[in-house]
Design a protein around this motif. Sequence first.
Motif, PDB file in Angstrom:
ATOM      1  N   GLY A  53       0.790  -1.037  -0.125  1.00 28.76           N
ATOM      2  CA  GLY A  53      -0.041   0.108   0.088  1.00 28.76           C
ATOM      3  C   GLY A  53       0.883   1.201  -0.171  1.00 28.76           C
ATOM      4  N   GLY A  54       0.353   2.177  -0.548  1.00 31.22           N
ATOM      5  CA  GLY A  54       1.199   3.561  -0.421  1.00 31.22           C
ATOM      6  C   GLY A  54       2.156   3.735  -1.430  1.00 31.22           C
ATOM      7  N   THR A  55       2.820   4.787  -1.789  1.00 33.44           N
ATOM      8  CA  THR A  55       3.631   4.975  -2.671  1.00 33.44           C
ATOM      9  C   THR A  55       4.830   4.949  -2.474  1.00 33.44           C
ATOM     10  OG1 THR A  55       3.689   7.443  -2.053  1.00 33.44           O
ATOM     11  CG2 THR A  55       2.482   6.577  -4.319  1.00 33.44           C
ATOM     12  N   GLY A  56       5.782   4.475  -3.487  1.00 32.03           N
ATOM     13  CA  GLY A  56       7.348   4.302  -3.774  1.00 32.03           C
ATOM     14  C   GLY A  56       8.307   4.164  -2.275  1.00 32.03           C
ATOM     15  N   GLN A  57       7.721   3.469  -1.439  1.00 28.58           N
ATOM     16  CA  GLN A  57       8.540   3.176  -0.335  1.00 28.58           C
ATOM     17  C   GLN A  57       9.250   1.943  -0.696  1.00 28.58           C
ATOM     18  OE1 GLN A  57       6.113   2.774   3.380  1.00 28.58           O
ATOM     19  NE2 GLN A  57       4.210   2.368   1.921  1.00 28.58           N
ATOM     20  N   ARG A  58      10.510   1.921  -0.508  1.00 21.42           N
ATOM     21  CA  ARG A  58      11.447   1.115  -0.825  1.00 21.42           C
ATOM     22  C   ARG A  58      11.766  -0.091   0.798  1.00 21.42           C
ATOM     23  NH1 ARG A  58      12.934  -0.475  -5.121  1.00 21.42           N
ATOM     24  NH2 ARG A  58      12.811   1.066  -6.879  1.00 21.42           N
ATOM     25  N   LEU A  72       6.893  -5.222  -2.457  1.00 20.16           N
ATOM     26  CA  LEU A  72       7.257  -4.636  -3.685  1.00 20.16           C
ATOM     27  C   LEU A  72       6.749  -3.307  -3.889  1.00 20.16           C
ATOM     28  CD1 LEU A  72       7.218  -7.180  -6.666  1.00 20.16           C
ATOM     29  CD2 LEU A  72       8.695  -6.617  -5.128  1.00 20.16           C
ATOM     30  N   SER A  73       7.513  -2.167  -3.919  1.00 15.49           N
ATOM     31  CA  SER A  73       7.065  -0.811  -3.901  1.00 15.49           C
ATOM     32  C   SER A  73       6.252  -0.477  -5.293  1.00 15.49           C
ATOM     33  CB  SER A  73       8.195   0.057  -3.843  1.00 15.49           C
ATOM     34  OG  SER A  73       9.138   0.007  -4.452  1.00 15.49           O
ATOM     35  N   MET A  74       5.500   0.471  -5.466  1.00 13.70           N
ATOM     36  CA  MET A  74       5.030   0.933  -6.535  1.00 13.70           C
ATOM     37  C   MET A  74       5.181   2.486  -6.594  1.00 13.70           C
ATOM     38  SD  MET A  74       1.650  -0.698  -7.769  1.00 13.70           S
ATOM     39  CE  MET A  74       0.806  -2.161  -6.967  1.00 13.70           C
ATOM     40  N   THR A  75       5.527   3.139  -7.743  1.00 22.03           N
ATOM     41  CA  THR A  75       5.616   4.406  -7.660  1.00 22.03           C
ATOM     42  C   THR A  75       4.137   5.181  -7.914  1.00 22.03           C
ATOM     43  OG1 THR A  75       5.542   4.777 -10.290  1.00 22.03           O
ATOM     44  CG2 THR A  75       7.586   4.481  -9.171  1.00 22.03           C
ATOM     45  N   ALA A  76       3.920   6.396  -7.575  1.00 23.21           N
ATOM     46  CA  ALA A  76       2.676   7.048  -7.753  1.00 23.21           C
ATOM     47  C   ALA A  76       2.174   6.750  -9.191  1.00 23.21           C
ATOM     48  CB  ALA A  76       2.559   8.425  -7.402  1.00 23.21           C
ATOM     49  N   ASP A  77       2.748   6.857 -10.204  1.00 24.10           N
ATOM     50  CA  ASP A  77       2.384   6.658 -11.735  1.00 24.10           C
ATOM     51  C   ASP A  77       1.934   5.291 -11.513  1.00 24.10           C
ATOM     52  OD1 ASP A  77       2.712   9.276 -12.244  1.00 24.10           O
ATOM     53  OD2 ASP A  77       4.685   8.794 -13.704  1.00 24.10           O
ATOM     54  N   GLU A  78       2.655   4.367 -11.192  1.00 23.82           N
ATOM     55  CA  GLU A  78       2.180   2.855 -11.252  1.00 23.82           C
ATOM     56  C   GLU A  78       0.927   2.784 -10.593  1.00 23.82           C
ATOM     57  OE1 GLU A  78       6.585   0.935 -11.914  1.00 23.82           O
ATOM     58  OE2 GLU A  78       5.793   0.937  -9.769  1.00 23.82           O
ATOM     59  N   ILE A  79       0.760   3.254  -9.402  1.00 29.97           N
ATOM     60  CA  ILE A  79      -0.647   3.269  -8.555  1.00 29.97           C
ATOM     61  C   ILE A  79      -1.744   3.592  -9.450  1.00 29.97           C
ATOM     62  CG2 ILE A  79      -1.767   3.912  -6.744  1.00 29.97           C
ATOM     63  CD1 ILE A  79       0.675   3.713  -5.231  1.00 29.97           C
ATOM     64  N   GLU A  80      -1.405   4.524 -10.048  1.00 33.30           N
ATOM     65  CA  GLU A  80      -2.506   5.523 -10.825  1.00 33.30           C
ATOM     66  C   GLU A  80      -2.776   4.411 -12.257  1.00 33.30           C
ATOM     67  OE1 GLU A  80      -1.718   9.489 -11.475  1.00 33.30           O
ATOM     68  OE2 GLU A  80      -3.101   9.540 -13.059  1.00 33.30           O
ATOM     69  N   GLU A  81      -1.829   4.016 -12.732  1.00 33.69           N
ATOM     70  CA  GLU A  81      -2.008   3.224 -14.086  1.00 33.69           C
ATOM     71  C   GLU A  81      -2.175   1.746 -14.053  1.00 33.69           C
ATOM     72  OE1 GLU A  81      -0.108   6.669 -16.989  1.00 33.69           O
ATOM     73  OE2 GLU A  81       1.038   4.743 -16.715  1.00 33.69           O
ATOM     74  N   HIS A  82      -1.415   1.188 -12.891  1.00 29.53           N
ATOM     75  CA  HIS A  82      -1.450  -0.335 -12.823  1.00 29.53           C
ATOM     76  C   HIS A  82      -2.938  -0.596 -11.839  1.00 29.53           C
ATOM     77  CE1 HIS A  82      -0.879  -4.487 -11.649  1.00 29.53           C
ATOM     78  NE2 HIS A  82      -1.062  -4.320 -10.453  1.00 29.53           N
ATOM     79  N   TYR A  83      -2.907  -0.146 -10.826  1.00 32.38           N
ATOM     80  CA  TYR A  83      -3.834  -0.309  -9.573  1.00 32.38           C
ATOM     81  C   TYR A  83      -5.153   0.294  -9.874  1.00 32.38           C
ATOM     82  CZ  TYR A  83      -6.160  -0.489  -5.144  1.00 32.38           C
ATOM     83  OH  TYR A  83      -7.061  -0.532  -4.252  1.00 32.38           O
ATOM     84  N   GLU A  84      -5.164   1.614  -9.796  1.00 32.76           N
ATOM     85  CA  GLU A  84      -6.474   2.321  -9.992  1.00 32.76           C
ATOM     86  C   GLU A  84      -6.802   2.190 -11.427  1.00 32.76           C
ATOM     87  OE1 GLU A  84      -5.194   5.599  -6.805  1.00 32.76           O
ATOM     88  OE2 GLU A  84      -5.031   6.077  -8.720  1.00 32.76           O
ATOM     89  N   GLY A  85      -6.020   2.289 -12.512  1.00 31.33           N
ATOM     90  CA  GLY A  85      -6.211   2.469 -13.940  1.00 31.33           C
ATOM     91  C   GLY A  85      -6.646   0.876 -14.289  1.00 31.33           C
TER      92      GLY A  85
END
Length: 471
Positions: A53-58, A72-85
């Motif tokens: 959950g959350g952004t970018g934390q390694r 496994l971390s996700m960047t803000a863009d990845e959350i927007e496009e992979h998870y929310e998108g």
Amino acid sequence: MGHDLVIVANRLPVDRVTDARGKAAWRRSPGGLVSAIEPVMRAHDGVWIGWPGGTGQRLKPLKIDGLDLVPLSMTADEIEEHYEGFSNGTLWPLYHDVVAKPEFHREWWDTYVKVNRRFAESAAELAAPNATVWVHDYQLQLVPQMLRELRPDLRIGFYLHIPFPPAELFQQLPWRRQILEGLLGADLIGFQLPGAAQNFIRLVRQRVGHKTHRDLVYLPDGRTVRAAAFPISIDAAGFEELANSPAVRDRADAIREALGNPKKIFLGIDRLDYTKGIYARLRAFGELISDGALTVDDAVFVQVAVPSRERVEHYRNLRDDIERLVGRLNGDLGRIGRPAISYLHTSYPREEMAALYRAADVMVVTPYRDGMNLVAKEYVACRTDEDGALVLSEFAGAADELRQAWLVNPYDMNGMKAALLEAYGAEPKELTRRMRAMRRQIAQHDVKAWADSFMTELTDVEHSHSKTVRP
Ligand code: G6P
């Protein structure tokens, strides 16, 4: 070295949270999947890969209660496009009968591929030679194939927790072939219901052109893939024990009291999701009151709406719609101290859920489409006195097993009103007859049985394939 069992899921079984003093900490997810998979993980020296959950934390790999977890971390863009998108703006509505309009964006797809690859690479690194990898849900459908390319020695299982749509709907997806081929990287693909497995087999035959026979797909490279139903369940004994505990009994009494001891309590508990049919069910209840069939002294409707995917537009709109409706119904129908709807926008721990289940006379579960719906099963498990009524949508996977519920078509407003009223007025004998049968079903088919049968089939898969005569 590596692990003999790798669980790959979009979410870890723990959430990264910030405590009252602003310090980051881990909190166990209350979800049933963890309790189902935990014993299997312990028995096989397992590791769980997922997004915290959350952004970018390694974050480094960690151990919680003896469980090995790899965030496994996700960047803000990845959350927007992979998870929310792509996951929740494309696949989720498409797989739930297009209840909302799926959006198709090429950038979302590209990010879905990229994030799936990261999960696959991580699983490939962590798995011991000939290990078993169990991949979960719609966010990760490309992982089986990507992983097989990296590690052909692995035994790979995939389980889809949500519905798998009929070909007529799946066909809309511009990347339909890639998704089917992604899944075919697995040895065993599990679905909630037999119909979903059949949808998949038919699509593979039509769209990918592979030979199929019953629940088997024959690939050109000689591999065989099995697609079958494994209806998921809950920790029935655990819920039963909780519901019987003195603390939960007391809390259930306190809830009734706080609601003003109405004759009957109706209850809905759902993630705030447009597939769940919350709006229509509250309208049906409201109409029963405005028709005069029920009064606010007879009954109150407690609706718990668990916040979910709040940055996705459909979800934001739904919240506004529901909250406007609740306001209107209470304004029109309620009296001082007697609202028609008691609406709670929050999530609760298991104990509070069990107390609500104990307190509720009529549980209302009316999704337009739902893979299984575990709330329906949890309610049944908590009714240790063999009373209480379940009103259940025909379009929830759980309706296949809970045949003694009051089954409804959530699109049929009058049908739903009639079922709510019947459940409200049912004789104790009738309630017990129905509840007893449903409790037997849940006790016999609990989450442990689910995990065991999937793991057993996955272990047997190669063995049985070698005996299969190719058509
Ligand atoms: C459904 C899906 C899960 C998902 C859960 C919560 O049950 O099948 O994969 O984790 O909803 O949704 P979220 O988007 O918060 O993970």
